[in-house]
Write a protein that holds these residues in place. Structure first.
Motif, PDB file in Angstrom:
ATOM      1  N   VAL A 343       0.841  -1.207   0.000  1.00  0.00           N
ATOM      2  CA  VAL A 343       0.000   0.000   0.000  1.00  0.00           C
ATOM      3  C   VAL A 343       0.874   1.255   0.000  1.00  0.00           C
ATOM      4  O   VAL A 343       0.681   2.167  -0.810  1.00  0.00           O
ATOM      5  CB  VAL A 343      -0.952  -0.011   1.229  1.00  0.00           C
ATOM      6  CG1 VAL A 343      -1.641   1.335   1.405  1.00  0.00           C
ATOM      7  CG2 VAL A 343      -1.993  -1.124   1.079  1.00  0.00           C
ATOM      8  N   THR A 344       1.875   1.304   0.889  1.00  0.00           N
ATOM      9  CA  THR A 344       2.768   2.476   0.950  1.00  0.00           C
ATOM     10  C   THR A 344       3.538   2.639  -0.366  1.00  0.00           C
ATOM     11  O   THR A 344       3.676   3.754  -0.873  1.00  0.00           O
ATOM     12  CB  THR A 344       3.770   2.340   2.125  1.00  0.00           C
ATOM     13  OG1 THR A 344       3.051   1.976   3.295  1.00  0.00           O
ATOM     14  CG2 THR A 344       4.481   3.628   2.392  1.00  0.00           C
ATOM     15  N   ASP A 345       4.004   1.529  -0.918  1.00  0.00           N
ATOM     16  CA  ASP A 345       4.722   1.583  -2.207  1.00  0.00           C
ATOM     17  C   ASP A 345       3.822   2.156  -3.303  1.00  0.00           C
ATOM     18  O   ASP A 345       4.279   2.917  -4.157  1.00  0.00           O
ATOM     19  CB  ASP A 345       5.200   0.181  -2.624  1.00  0.00           C
ATOM     20  CG  ASP A 345       6.345  -0.321  -1.741  1.00  0.00           C
ATOM     21  OD1 ASP A 345       6.907   0.496  -0.980  1.00  0.00           O
ATOM     22  OD2 ASP A 345       6.660  -1.527  -1.809  1.00  0.00           O
ATOM     23  N   GLY A 346       2.538   1.789  -3.258  1.00  0.00           N
ATOM     24  CA  GLY A 346       1.571   2.284  -4.256  1.00  0.00           C
ATOM     25  C   GLY A 346       1.411   3.785  -4.165  1.00  0.00           C
ATOM     26  O   GLY A 346       1.338   4.493  -5.174  1.00  0.00           O
ATOM     27  N   LEU A 347       1.403   4.297  -2.932  1.00  0.00           N
ATOM     28  CA  LEU A 347       1.255   5.735  -2.696  1.00  0.00           C
ATOM     29  C   LEU A 347       2.501   6.479  -3.184  1.00  0.00           C
ATOM     30  O   LEU A 347       2.404   7.522  -3.834  1.00  0.00           O
ATOM     31  CB  LEU A 347       1.065   5.945  -1.188  1.00  0.00           C
ATOM     32  CG  LEU A 347       0.207   7.113  -0.717  1.00  0.00           C
ATOM     33  CD1 LEU A 347      -1.103   7.176  -1.465  1.00  0.00           C
ATOM     34  CD2 LEU A 347      -0.039   7.010   0.787  1.00  0.00           C
ATOM     35  N   ILE A 348       3.673   5.923  -2.890  1.00  0.00           N
ATOM     36  CA  ILE A 348       4.941   6.547  -3.304  1.00  0.00           C
ATOM     37  C   ILE A 348       5.037   6.591  -4.832  1.00  0.00           C
ATOM     38  O   ILE A 348       5.422   7.609  -5.416  1.00  0.00           O
ATOM     39  CB  ILE A 348       6.132   5.785  -2.675  1.00  0.00           C
ATOM     40  CG1 ILE A 348       6.168   6.064  -1.155  1.00  0.00           C
ATOM     41  CG2 ILE A 348       7.454   6.164  -3.319  1.00  0.00           C
ATOM     42  CD1 ILE A 348       6.956   5.071  -0.333  1.00  0.00           C
ATOM     43  N   LYS A 349       4.618   5.502  -5.459  1.00  0.00           N
ATOM     44  CA  LYS A 349       4.648   5.427  -6.937  1.00  0.00           C
ATOM     45  C   LYS A 349       3.713   6.501  -7.533  1.00  0.00           C
ATOM     46  O   LYS A 349       4.065   7.180  -8.507  1.00  0.00           O
ATOM     47  CB  LYS A 349       4.189   4.045  -7.369  1.00  0.00           C
ATOM     48  CG  LYS A 349       4.319   3.773  -8.848  1.00  0.00           C
ATOM     49  CD  LYS A 349       3.871   2.360  -9.185  1.00  0.00           C
ATOM     50  CE  LYS A 349       3.724   2.202 -10.696  1.00  0.00           C
ATOM     51  NZ  LYS A 349       2.993   0.968 -11.044  1.00  0.00           N
ATOM     52  N   LEU A 350       2.560   6.688  -6.884  1.00  0.00           N
ATOM     53  CA  LEU A 350       1.614   7.712  -7.339  1.00  0.00           C
ATOM     54  C   LEU A 350       2.226   9.102  -7.214  1.00  0.00           C
ATOM     55  O   LEU A 350       2.201   9.895  -8.170  1.00  0.00           O
ATOM     56  CB  LEU A 350       0.323   7.625  -6.509  1.00  0.00           C
ATOM     57  CG  LEU A 350      -0.673   8.785  -6.683  1.00  0.00           C
ATOM     58  CD1 LEU A 350      -1.233   8.834  -8.108  1.00  0.00           C
ATOM     59  CD2 LEU A 350      -1.820   8.662  -5.685  1.00  0.00           C
ATOM     60  N   TYR A 351       2.806   9.408  -6.062  1.00  0.00           N
ATOM     61  CA  TYR A 351       3.418  10.728  -5.841  1.00  0.00           C
ATOM     62  C   TYR A 351       4.539  10.991  -6.850  1.00  0.00           C
ATOM     63  O   TYR A 351       4.657  12.066  -7.421  1.00  0.00           O
ATOM     64  CB  TYR A 351       4.011  10.833  -4.422  1.00  0.00           C
ATOM     65  CG  TYR A 351       3.009  10.853  -3.279  1.00  0.00           C
ATOM     66  CD1 TYR A 351       1.632  10.812  -3.501  1.00  0.00           C
ATOM     67  CD2 TYR A 351       3.451  10.936  -1.969  1.00  0.00           C
ATOM     68  CE1 TYR A 351       0.746  10.826  -2.429  1.00  0.00           C
ATOM     69  CE2 TYR A 351       2.577  10.950  -0.902  1.00  0.00           C
ATOM     70  CZ  TYR A 351       1.211  10.891  -1.128  1.00  0.00           C
ATOM     71  OH  TYR A 351       0.350  10.915  -0.081  1.00  0.00           O
ATOM     72  N   GLU A 352       5.379   9.962  -7.032  1.00  0.00           N
ATOM     73  CA  GLU A 352       6.512  10.130  -7.963  1.00  0.00           C
ATOM     74  C   GLU A 352       6.025  10.418  -9.385  1.00  0.00           C
ATOM     75  O   GLU A 352       6.602  11.215 -10.100  1.00  0.00           O
ATOM     76  CB  GLU A 352       7.412   8.896  -7.906  1.00  0.00           C
ATOM     77  CG  GLU A 352       8.268   8.884  -6.629  1.00  0.00           C
ATOM     78  CD  GLU A 352       9.059   7.604  -6.424  1.00  0.00           C
ATOM     79  OE1 GLU A 352       8.866   6.632  -7.198  1.00  0.00           O
ATOM     80  OE2 GLU A 352       9.882   7.551  -5.461  1.00  0.00           O
ATOM     81  N   GLY A 353       4.934   9.757  -9.757  1.00  0.00           N
ATOM     82  CA  GLY A 353       4.364   9.982 -11.091  1.00  0.00           C
ATOM     83  C   GLY A 353       3.854  11.408 -11.245  1.00  0.00           C
ATOM     84  O   GLY A 353       3.974  12.017 -12.314  1.00  0.00           O
ATOM     85  N   LEU A 354       3.300  11.959 -10.161  1.00  0.00           N
ATOM     86  CA  LEU A 354       2.753  13.333 -10.220  1.00  0.00           C
ATOM     87  C   LEU A 354       3.848  14.388 -10.150  1.00  0.00           C
ATOM     88  O   LEU A 354       3.731  15.450 -10.744  1.00  0.00           O
ATOM     89  CB  LEU A 354       1.773  13.549  -9.052  1.00  0.00           C
ATOM     90  CG  LEU A 354       0.449  12.784  -9.096  1.00  0.00           C
ATOM     91  CD1 LEU A 354      -0.321  12.987  -7.800  1.00  0.00           C
ATOM     92  CD2 LEU A 354      -0.406  13.204 -10.285  1.00  0.00           C
ATOM     93  N   LEU A 355       4.921  14.062  -9.395  1.00  0.00           N
ATOM     94  CA  LEU A 355       5.971  15.073  -9.175  1.00  0.00           C
ATOM     95  C   LEU A 355       7.081  14.967 -10.216  1.00  0.00           C
ATOM     96  O   LEU A 355       7.972  15.780 -10.257  1.00  0.00           O
ATOM     97  CB  LEU A 355       6.547  14.921  -7.763  1.00  0.00           C
ATOM     98  CG  LEU A 355       5.555  15.204  -6.613  1.00  0.00           C
ATOM     99  CD1 LEU A 355       6.144  14.799  -5.277  1.00  0.00           C
ATOM    100  CD2 LEU A 355       5.164  16.673  -6.591  1.00  0.00           C
TER     101      LEU A 355
END
Length: 355
Positions: A343-355
């Motif tokens: 779950v945390t990895d999924g959130l980090i991947k999302l943030y990285e994609g946006l930033l």
């Protein structure tokens, strides 16, 4: 010089729910600098340093009075305006079908529309949320990201070992969590009274008002098979409460409920649930290891609950360990499908994609 990417995760702490702590700790361990929303506009330097805001339950308003509600609404509009003005990335997690607060429903929906149109990504915890969002906002499909709710395995302390003694013949049901009207506690008390010998129900949690506390005490006062523990349950005591039960009973409102951390909590500590078929139950797809149901009216809800309790009583009397076995299977399932790290990895991947 702090080189960490600065973000706001709101709320960044919540004493009633370790969900926030799991995600914030995971983000900080990965190197994100997590700040509070209250400090967003504290200084020009801080405001400029924030790259992304992730909002949870932001559409809920303080409905303690009309003036509080409007004040809360306008404060949140200021935040959204500052996000747009500063070209910050915005992530919103959809937790509920509707706001649980009845008085502020219309205003909350208006705020939710503004959040949805402004958001760069919308996190959902259950697949049914995708259909709900799509029916309300047909053009936002590309913004939606499904990241499951994290498991609570060992989060509130270690799971207690099962006793080698045979379980008591009386079925022990537990409702645990903050006690609010949408959770249908009155209905639960009414149905428990139908099984004075076969069932013992414990209701553990803090009511949201003194008036509601008195109402529940009056409803349960002559029922010897109902224990009311109407107080805040400290985190450290949760494993013990769950351990002493045979399963959890959570008669949530299908009108507003979508996901449930308490369902995940029960499974994480080896207990299955009686619960309406909300998104959390649907996604896990536990089959006969979960006692889910649906209803379209309050009277139907009462009868559906009655039917599930009768089914569980029969199973328990036939084999007192059968419910515990189902609970352990659900624990294995959440460890796989709701793994904290994934779950945390999924959130980090999302943030990285946006930033």
């Amino acid at each position: 010089m702090d080189s960490r990417t600065k973000i706001i995760f709101n709320p960044c702490e919540n004493k009633e729910n370790q969900y926030i702590a799991i995600l914030v700790n995971g983000l900080e361990m990965h190197g994100y600098g997590v700040s509070r929303l209250d400090d967003f506009l504290s200084s020009k330097k801080h405001y400029q340093s924030i790259k992304l805001l992730h909002l949870n339950w932001f559409e809920n308003l303080d409905d303690s009075s009309s003036s509080s509600m409007w004040k809360s609404y306008f404060r949140k509009l200021v935040v959204l305006a500052a996000v747009k003005f500063g070209k910050k990335k915005l992530v919103w997690t959809m937790h509920n079908r509707l706001s649980h607060e009845k008085k502020s429903g219309k205003l909350s929906r208006a705020l939710a529309q503004k959040i949805v149109s402004r958001a760069d990504a919308i996190v959902i915890h259950s697949e049914v949320s995708r259909d709900i969002l799509h029916s309300q906002y047909p053009k936002i499909r590309a913004k939606i990201v499904h990241i499951p709710h994290p498991d609570f395995v060992d989060v509130y302390g270690a799971m207690l070992p099962e006793s080698s003694e045979q379980r008591a013949p009386q079925l022990k049901l537990l409702f645990v969590g903050a006690i609010k009207p949408y959770k249908n506690i009155e209905l639960l008390i009414e149905v428990a009274k139908r099984f004075p010998k076969e069932v013992h129900l414990t209701i553990a949690g803090n009511p949201n008002s003194e008036a509601y506390r008195s109402e529940l005490q009056n409803l349960a006062q002559n029922a010897a098979n109902i224990s009311l523990e109407l107080k805040f349950i400290p985190d450290a005591e949760l494993p013990s409460y769950i351990h002493q039960s045979d399963l959890l009973i959570l008669p949530y409102s299908l009108e507003s409920s979508l996901n449930s951390g308490t369902v995940i909590l029960g499974f994480s500590y080896g207990r299955t649930v009686i619960c309406p078929r909300i998104g959390t139950i649907d996604d896990l797809d536990g089959g006969e290891d979960v006692f889910d149901y649906s209803y379209t009216s309050e009277s139907e809800h009462l009868e559906a609950l009655d039917t599930q309790i009768q089914k569980v009583i029969t199973l328990h009397q036939h084999n007192p360990d059968s419910l515990i076995e189902k609970g352990y299977k659900m624990r294995e399932l959440v460890l796989k499908k709701n793994n904290k790290q994934v779950v945390t990895d999924g959130l980090i991947k999302l943030y990285e994609g946006l930033l």
